[in-house]
Design an enzyme around this catalytic site. Structure first.
Site, mmCIF file in Angstrom:
data_model
loop_
_atom_site.group_PDB
_atom_site.id
_atom_site.type_symbol
_atom_site.label_atom_id
_atom_site.label_comp_id
_atom_site.label_asym_id
_atom_site.label_seq_id
_atom_site.Cartn_x
_atom_site.Cartn_y
_atom_site.Cartn_z
ATOM 1 N N HIS A 205 0.810 -1.216 0.000
ATOM 2 C CA HIS A 205 0.000 0.000 0.000
ATOM 3 C C HIS A 205 0.840 1.261 0.000
ATOM 4 O O HIS A 205 0.460 2.266 -0.578
ATOM 5 C CB HIS A 205 -0.961 0.004 1.180
ATOM 6 C CG HIS A 205 -2.084 -0.940 0.997
ATOM 7 N ND1 HIS A 205 -2.794 -1.000 -0.169
ATOM 8 C CD2 HIS A 205 -2.617 -1.883 1.797
ATOM 9 C CE1 HIS A 205 -3.718 -1.917 -0.083
ATOM 10 N NE2 HIS A 205 -3.636 -2.481 1.117
ATOM 11 N N GLU A 447 -3.416 -16.110 -21.965
ATOM 12 C CA GLU A 447 -2.348 -16.077 -20.951
ATOM 13 C C GLU A 447 -1.826 -17.472 -20.638
ATOM 14 O O GLU A 447 -1.040 -17.663 -19.709
ATOM 15 C CB GLU A 447 -2.809 -15.331 -19.690
ATOM 16 C CG GLU A 447 -4.207 -15.608 -19.224
ATOM 17 C CD GLU A 447 -4.645 -14.720 -18.055
ATOM 18 O OE1 GLU A 447 -3.860 -13.922 -17.539
ATOM 19 O OE2 GLU A 447 -5.811 -14.859 -17.644
ATOM 20 N N ASP A 471 0.829 -13.582 -16.874
ATOM 21 C CA ASP A 471 0.716 -15.031 -16.753
ATOM 22 C C ASP A 471 1.330 -15.751 -17.947
ATOM 23 O O ASP A 471 1.926 -16.814 -17.792
ATOM 24 C CB ASP A 471 -0.754 -15.442 -16.603
ATOM 25 C CG ASP A 471 -1.200 -15.309 -15.155
ATOM 26 O OD1 ASP A 471 -0.450 -15.757 -14.269
ATOM 27 O OD2 ASP A 471 -2.273 -14.749 -14.902
ATOM 28 N N CYS A 518 -2.878 -6.540 -22.028
ATOM 29 C CA CYS A 518 -3.138 -5.872 -20.746
ATOM 30 C C CYS A 518 -2.176 -6.304 -19.632
ATOM 31 O O CYS A 518 -2.406 -5.979 -18.475
ATOM 32 C CB CYS A 518 -4.576 -6.087 -20.303
ATOM 33 S SG CYS A 518 -4.959 -7.812 -19.984
HETATM 34 C C1 PEP Z 1 -1.920 -11.037 -16.872
HETATM 35 O O1 PEP Z 1 -1.810 -12.194 -16.484
HETATM 36 O O2 PEP Z 1 -1.135 -10.502 -17.671
HETATM 37 C C2 PEP Z 1 -3.025 -10.194 -16.374
HETATM 38 C C3 PEP Z 1 -3.230 -9.005 -16.879
HETATM 39 O O3 PEP Z 1 -3.782 -10.666 -15.361
HETATM 40 P P1 PEP Z 1 -3.333 -10.718 -13.799
HETATM 41 O O4 PEP Z 1 -2.075 -9.931 -13.670
HETATM 42 O O5 PEP Z 1 -4.479 -10.160 -13.054
HETATM 43 O O6 PEP Z 1 -3.154 -12.188 -13.593
HETATM 44 MG MG MG Z 2 -3.439 -13.188 -15.495
#
Ligand code: PEP
Ligand code: MG
Length: 600
Positions: A205, A447, A471, A518
């Site tokens: 945090h 992923e 991931d 993302c």
């Molecule tokens: C990812 O795996 O790239 C992703 C965006 O999801 P998270 O980081 O929430 O697993």
């Molecule tokens: Mg992920």
């Protein structure tokens, strides 16, 4: 011994350099303020007479009540610039009464017939070790929240005084073993030039708050509180995670220049953050933000985000004893949709299970959580939980531009089944004449390597792909994303990763569907020439990275990036790709990348 030599001996050592984790970018120069707690970490064990147990339980409950009152007082007086973070204190409020900590402590007092302090310590150690075993760094760092809450209770049990923070009366760099959100909110933040902590990481945090207030911070320094004293002169470089104690003249001048450059650069990119991310040859890349909470929507807008490319919906399920109702989810999603409209909001369905768990859900302990019953696998096995979320998303879609995406897809059947359930949810809403949008766009997160290989089959079932590199890198390079011992092997520009991304983009183009990224990889300007060259339609990232990434897009050309990508794809190792980026784009990166994480 000469006089000169003796004087030299008395001089304090200069330029002592400490390396920690880059918690929040920027440079702070000034005097340290060491935040000292009374030492309440060492608690004594006392075995009590059985007759004293009820009053000991009462004493514990009384201390929790006082801690709640103290926290409520802080919540009521949170300064305006920290209002966005009040949810952290709310979560702490719930943790104080959390079943694991509260009931656990009472059980220890009663079963072992020990004093409340010792029972609390034992419980907290157990709960913390559970959190620390979780592979996801965000959840591992929640162990710190448990510590902060138990500290509050302990202070009341022991009648000790908390660290004196509100009285800091000059502009200082705060040095602390750890900083709890309760402590951070008591500070007059205009007095804080920077933060240094022994503990904590990027997703702690302190890091989150420091980044959103744009205060430089270096975390996870290990022993800063032992090396630095109040009034020591220090330099904090939060962009690279370095602290310099007792800088000499030359170092000071160098960092002062770097600080000016950074501030000039920040002001410049923020000024231009609302300009579109258009390449020099006219290609418009959509640059969106990732959020985990409703409160972060404003940050996406403020930083010039074109939409929300990933709403990590699991946070609504955490830190609570019961599951959120459909109405609660709907209210939250509708707010996000309405604030962002007409911009896109991509809600990812629950990515829970395995490493991320919620108190309201019964989840089995797993040997290998990253490969376990998580994300879409969990949702398909819990149709009722899934149904509430699907209905809430479809209802919220009536109020804005909402699309849905499913996490951790590893085979096409999962998409087919999830879409079936989505259709059923839509039919039931239409039948009940509830306002909703039944035909929202559906996406699959890519992923898992099997999803890359089967992307052509998956593409027939969805409207868009979103590549989750966090991931995808973990699963394809066999690198636990939260394990610091293999962190050096976690390389976004690894040729294997690039080949996977390229395949996904090519398949999406052939199928005529949109392709987005993302994962964290998208937020580092260093990766941009390759990603642009691949042909991604959109990228989504931590909101504070948006201005720098958009700015970088504006100096690149799509045509050149494509050529560059072809070259990058020929490289045998990640280090070669990184070297090629530096050789080719050195000047474009000279200012922007100076302050971003530097790979290699
Ligand atoms: C990812 O795996 O790239 C992703 C965006 O999801 P998270 O980081 O929430 O697993
Ligand atoms: Mg992920």
């Amino acid at each position: 011994m000469s006089n000169d030599a003796r004087t030299e001996e008395l001089q304090p050592e200069v330029n002592i350099t400490l390396q920690g984790i880059a918690g929040s970018p920027g440079i702070a120069i000034g005097k340290a303020y060491l935040l000292e707690h009374e030492d309440i970490d060492v608690v004594e064990k006392r075995v009590l007479d059985s007759k004293k147990i009820p009053s000991e339980v009462k004493r514990f409950k009384g201390a929790v009540k006082k801690a709640e009152k103290q926290l409520q007082g802080l919540i009521d007086q949170v300064p305006e610039d920290l209002k966005d973070h009040i949810y952290i204190l709310d979560a702490h409020m719930m943790l104080l009464k959390d079943r694991m900590v509260y009931d656990g402590t009472i059980k220890h007092i009663q079963q072992e017939e020990v004093n409340a302090e010792w029972a609390l310590k034992m419980t907290v150690d157990e709960v913390k070790s559970m959190f620390k075993k979780m592979p996801d760094p965000y959840f591992r760092e929640r162990a710190a929240d448990v510590s902060h809450c138990s500290h509050l209770i302990l202070e009341h049990l022991l009648g000790s005084k908390p660290a004196n923070i509100s009285g800091i009366d000059k502009r200082v760099i705060i040095v602390a073993h750890d900083l709890s959100p309760a402590e951070t909110t008591q500070m007059q933040l205009e007095k804080v030039r920077g933060f240094l902590t022994d503990l904590g990481g990027q997703t702690s945090h302190t890091g989150i708050i420091a980044r959103s207030l744009e205060i430089p911070a270096v975390l996870g320094l290990g022993n800063a509180t032992q090396l630095i004293k109040t009034d020591d002169f220090i330099i904090v470089d939060g962009s690279v995670g370095v602290v310099i104690l007792n800088p000499d003249e030359e170092t000071l001048t160098r960092y002062q220049e770097r600080k000016d450059l950074f501030e000039e650069y920040q002001a410049m990119i923020t000024r231009s953050s609302h300009l579109p991310a258009k390449t020099t040859d006219g290609f418009r890349l959509s640059v969106m933000g990732n959020i985990g909470q409703l409160e972060e929507v404003v940050s996406v807008i403020d930083h010039g985000g074109d939409g929300i490319g990933l709403y990590r919906s699991e946070f609504l399920y955490l830190n609570r004893k019961t599951l959120p109702t459909e109405q609660e989810l709907f209210d939250n999603y509708r707010d996000v949709a309405e604030i962002m409209a007409p911009r896109t909001v991509t809600i990812r369905t629950l990515d829970i299970g395995g490493d991320k768990f919620a108190n309201g859900l019964e989840l089995a302990e797993e040997m290998n959580p990253a490969l376990g019953l998580r994300a879409i696998r969990f949702s398909l096995q819990s149709p009722e939980v899934f149904n509430h979320q699907l209905r809430a998303i479809l209802r919220a879609a009536h109020f804005g531009n909402v699309r849905i995406m499913f996490p951790m897809i590893s085979e096409v059947d999962e998409i087919i089944r999830a879409k079936q359930l989505l259709n059923e949810a839509a039919e039931s809403l239409v039948k009940a004449k509830m306002p909703c949008r039944a035909d929202i766009e559906v996406g699959a997160m890519i992923e898992v390597p099997s999803a890359v290989m089967m992307a052509d089959v998956l593409a027939r079932e969805v409207d868009f792909f979103s590549i989750g590199t966090n991931d995808l890198i973990q699963y394809s390079l066999a690198i636990d994303r939260g394990n610091k011992h293999v962190a050096h092997l976690y390389q976004p520009l690894h040729p294997a990763v690039l080949r996977m991304i390229r395949r996904v983009v090519e398949v999406a183009k052939e199928a005529g569907i949109e392709v987005t990224m993302c994962g964290e990889m998208a937020g580092d300007p260093m990766n941009l020439p390759v990603l642009l060259g691949m042909g991604l339609d959109a990228i989504s990232m931590n909101p504070i990275s948006i201005p720098a990434v958009k700015k970088m897009v504006r100096v690149l050309s799509l045509k050149e990036s494509k050529k560059f990508m072809d070259e990058a794809m020929k490289q045998p190792t990640a280090a070669d790709v990184v070297a090629l980026v530096r050789d080719t784009y050195g000047s474009a990166f000279s200012k922007g990348a100076l302050f971003q994480s530097v790979q290699g």
